[in-house]
Scaffold this motif. Structure first.
Motif, PDB file in Angstrom:
ATOM      1  N   UNK A 302      52.315  98.136  19.198  1.00  0.00           N
ATOM      2  CA  UNK A 302      51.272  98.806  18.410  1.00  0.00           C
ATOM      3  C   UNK A 302      50.086  97.882  18.087  1.00  0.00           C
ATOM      4  N   UNK A 303      50.128  96.648  18.560  1.00  0.00           N
ATOM      5  CA  UNK A 303      49.057  95.693  18.275  1.00  0.00           C
ATOM      6  C   UNK A 303      47.764  96.094  18.977  1.00  0.00           C
ATOM      7  N   UNK A 304      46.593  95.967  18.323  1.00  0.00           N
ATOM      8  CA  UNK A 304      46.344  95.305  17.030  1.00  0.00           C
ATOM      9  C   UNK A 304      46.134  96.273  15.867  1.00  0.00           C
ATOM     10  N   UNK A 305      46.435  97.573  16.026  1.00  0.00           N
ATOM     11  CA  UNK A 305      46.126  98.542  14.970  1.00  0.00           C
ATOM     12  C   UNK A 305      47.327  98.873  14.104  1.00  0.00           C
ATOM     13  N   UNK A 306      48.550  98.684  14.625  1.00  0.00           N
ATOM     14  CA  UNK A 306      49.742  98.995  13.850  1.00  0.00           C
ATOM     15  C   UNK A 306      50.114 100.462  13.929  1.00  0.00           C
ATOM     16  N   UNK A 307      51.328 100.748  13.461  1.00  0.00           N
ATOM     17  CA  UNK A 307      51.851 102.111  13.523  1.00  0.00           C
ATOM     18  C   UNK A 307      51.608 102.903  12.244  1.00  0.00           C
ATOM     19  N   UNK A 308      51.149 102.243  11.190  1.00  0.00           N
ATOM     20  CA  UNK A 308      50.930 102.923   9.914  1.00  0.00           C
ATOM     21  C   UNK A 308      51.839 102.377   8.833  1.00  0.00           C
ATOM     22  N   UNK A 309      51.296 102.145   7.661  1.00  0.00           N
ATOM     23  CA  UNK A 309      52.081 101.594   6.550  1.00  0.00           C
ATOM     24  C   UNK A 309      53.256 102.507   6.216  1.00  0.00           C
ATOM     25  N   UNK A 310      54.432 101.902   6.083  1.00  0.00           N
ATOM     26  CA  UNK A 310      55.618 102.663   5.721  1.00  0.00           C
ATOM     27  C   UNK A 310      56.361 103.294   6.877  1.00  0.00           C
ATOM     28  N   UNK A 311      55.951 103.040   8.120  1.00  0.00           N
ATOM     29  CA  UNK A 311      56.551 103.723   9.269  1.00  0.00           C
ATOM     30  C   UNK A 311      57.566 102.868  10.020  1.00  0.00           C
ATOM     31  N   UNK A 312      57.936 101.706   9.505  1.00  0.00           N
ATOM     32  CA  UNK A 312      58.825 100.812  10.240  1.00  0.00           C
ATOM     33  C   UNK A 312      60.103 101.507  10.688  1.00  0.00           C
ATOM     34  N   UNK A 340      54.751  93.937   8.233  1.00  0.00           N
ATOM     35  CA  UNK A 340      53.334  94.198   8.016  1.00  0.00           C
ATOM     36  C   UNK A 340      52.591  94.201   9.347  1.00  0.00           C
ATOM     37  N   UNK A 341      52.957  93.278  10.235  1.00  0.00           N
ATOM     38  CA  UNK A 341      52.318  93.237  11.551  1.00  0.00           C
ATOM     39  C   UNK A 341      52.616  94.506  12.347  1.00  0.00           C
ATOM     40  N   UNK A 342      53.823  95.040  12.212  1.00  0.00           N
ATOM     41  CA  UNK A 342      54.172  96.288  12.902  1.00  0.00           C
ATOM     42  C   UNK A 342      53.355  97.448  12.350  1.00  0.00           C
ATOM     43  N   UNK A 343      53.273  97.534  11.030  1.00  0.00           N
ATOM     44  CA  UNK A 343      52.687  98.712  10.395  1.00  0.00           C
ATOM     45  C   UNK A 343      51.163  98.663  10.303  1.00  0.00           C
ATOM     46  N   UNK A 344      50.589  97.468  10.180  1.00  0.00           N
ATOM     47  CA  UNK A 344      49.142  97.377   9.959  1.00  0.00           C
ATOM     48  C   UNK A 344      48.420  96.516  10.985  1.00  0.00           C
ATOM     49  N   UNK A 345      49.122  96.084  12.012  1.00  0.00           N
ATOM     50  CA  UNK A 345      48.466  95.338  13.069  1.00  0.00           C
ATOM     51  C   UNK A 345      47.812  94.062  12.565  1.00  0.00           C
ATOM     52  N   UNK A 348      46.685  93.896   8.437  1.00  0.00           N
ATOM     53  CA  UNK A 348      47.683  93.584   7.424  1.00  0.00           C
ATOM     54  C   UNK A 348      47.834  92.099   7.175  1.00  0.00           C
ATOM     55  N   UNK A 349      48.125  91.285   8.206  1.00  0.00           N
ATOM     56  CA  UNK A 349      48.229  89.836   7.984  1.00  0.00           C
ATOM     57  C   UNK A 349      46.945  89.213   7.434  1.00  0.00           C
ATOM     58  N   UNK A 350      45.778  89.714   7.852  1.00  0.00           N
ATOM     59  CA  UNK A 350      44.528  89.181   7.319  1.00  0.00           C
ATOM     60  C   UNK A 350      44.409  89.476   5.827  1.00  0.00           C
ATOM     61  N   UNK A 351      44.857  90.656   5.407  1.00  0.00           N
ATOM     62  CA  UNK A 351      44.816  91.006   3.991  1.00  0.00           C
ATOM     63  C   UNK A 351      45.787  90.136   3.194  1.00  0.00           C
ATOM     64  N   UNK A 352      46.967  89.882   3.751  1.00  0.00           N
ATOM     65  CA  UNK A 352      47.930  88.983   3.108  1.00  0.00           C
ATOM     66  C   UNK A 352      47.333  87.584   2.965  1.00  0.00           C
TER      67      UNK A 352
END
Length: 419
Positions: A302-312, A340-345, A348-352
């Motif tokens: 799903x990189x680099x956009x992610x699958x969506x928060x909470x969808x793991x 976070x990398x899975x869900x938000x691409x 997410x890590x940049x926000x962290x």
């Protein structure tokens, strides 16, 4: 839902404080808070078929549409499960309310907030003691199958319980130095109870994080003792009062610490609960490393956009390796950075990383303040959360999200009381 609705109501009743946060808080902090709220919301905005079908990993959604007989040209969201992503957004409401309203609190009010957290931890310990007295057959608040020797308190996960007590112990050590022996003794006793409670959770990661508490406590006592010996410093107390407070702190901490070490040693020698906790370090499973390996593969899909928060839980099962499949279901990655990398691409890590940078800068800016140790304790607590996130998911529940938000509030610079 009740907590989230109450949080919204509190913000509505404190519109001035909310407005003050967005007017006066540092632009970097306001930006990070808004981005944290906006990311899951952006993920549930419907997109034209030409856009969402071009996102990585969405061929599975297209295939599902074909099987279900749905028009493939229909609009769909960035998230592969918008309902779960909406739920994830709702979980940010309560901590956001704490941060936004906490900006306007004066230093005495923030101290009261820290004391409230400590009282809550003591009440949780009382509940946990009752649970253990019944071998966890009574008093458990969640529908779980509890281990008879584990202290759960108000949580359903021993790791969350453990880090909650570690944070409480750090905040106890960070409180302003008590001038009277009785208050100082109560402070040391409360910290000792938090350490014992952490051990009773049998959480290996939380017990390891007690090293952070011990390091913070050593620095705290060392700085206090140094201030007493150097009364000429601007932040020093009067020589006599400082020396007495330092001696009391060192002596009482040493005596109580020695008593606690002796009690733990006796428990280890005679097979008590501490022995059961320590024995868990000899049984390190490999399930988590297997989940991490598969999780990295899913993140790449799903990189680099992610699958969506909470969808793991939805997307991981598709790519789980057959050789790693077991009777247990990997509902979490047990590594929040991978999840976070899975869900938000990439976002997410940049926000962290942005949160890490802000926390570090906020802590360093408090070095000259009178309540700096409370801020340093908050930073140490957030560091514990960051460390445990590497092998678990401490911020994947509402309670710990709110505790983290309280730590953010304690990092804010001193402010005057707001009417």
């Amino acid at each position: 839902m009740a907590i989230q609705l109450v949080a919204l109501a509190i913000m509505a009743l404190n519109r001035q404080a909310v407005s003050q946060f967005f007017r006066e808080a540092p632009r970097a902090l306001v930006g990070i808070v808004l981005l944290s709220l906006a990311l899951p919301l952006l993920q549930i905005v419907p997109l034209p078929a030409a856009i969402w079908q071009a996102l990585p990993g969405r061929e599975l959604v297209s295939q599902t549409y074909d099987i279900a007989g749905i028009d493939g040209d229909s609009w769909f969201t960035w998230s592969v499960d918008p309902v779960r992503t909406l739920v994830a957004f709702c979980s940010t409401i309560a901590p956001a309310a704490i941060i936004v309203i906490g900006w306007s609190l004066s230093s005495p009010m923030r101290l009261r907030l820290a004391l409230t957290l400590i009282v809550a931890s003591l009440l949780a310990l009382l509940l946990g003691a009752y649970q253990l007295s019944t071998a966890n057959t009574s008093g458990i608040l969640q529908a779980i199958s509890p281990d008879t020797n584990v202290l759960y308190a108000t949580f359903s996960n021993r790791n969350s319980t453990g880090i909650f007590f570690v944070i409480a112990a750090i905040i106890v050590a960070a409180l302003p130095s008590a001038g009277r022996s009785g208050l100082l003794l109560a402070q040391i006793a409360a910290g000792s109870l938090m350490v014992i409670a952490t051990i009773l959770t049998q959480s290996r990661s939380s017990m390891a994080l007690l090293l952070v508490f011990l390091a913070f406590l050593t620095l705290r006592l060392g700085a206090h003792f140094w201030a007493a010996r150097a009364p000429a410093r601007k932040d020093a107390q009067t020589p006599k009062g400082a020396a007495q407070a330092s001696r009391k702190a060192v002596y009482l901490a040493a005596i109580l610490g020695l008593a606690m070490v002796c009690a733990i040693a006796a428990s280890l020698a005679f097979g008590g609960r501490a022995s059961s906790s320590v024995e868990r370090f000899a049984n390190l499973d490999t399930d988590r490393t297997e989940v991490w390996e598969d999780g990295i593969y899913v993140a790449q899909r799903y990189w680099p956009v992610g699958s969506g928060t909470g969808t793991f839980d939805e997307v991981f099962q598709i790519d789980e390796s057959l050789e790693y499949v077991s009777l247990a279901r990997a509902g979490r990655a047990h590594n929040d950075y991978v999840e976070i990398a899975i869900e938000s691409g990439l976002l997410g890590p940049l926000l962290v990383l942005a949160w890490f940078v802000w926390i570090g800068m906020a802590a360093t800016r408090r070095t000259g303040d009178s309540d700096r140790w409370l801020a340093f304790g908050a930073a140490a607590s957030l560091a514990c959360i960051a460390l445990q996130s590497g092998i678990d998911y401490p911020l994947r529940n509402e309670a710990m999200l709110c505790v983290a938000a309280i730590m953010i509030v304690l990092l804010f610079p001193p402010r005057r009381a707001v009417r």
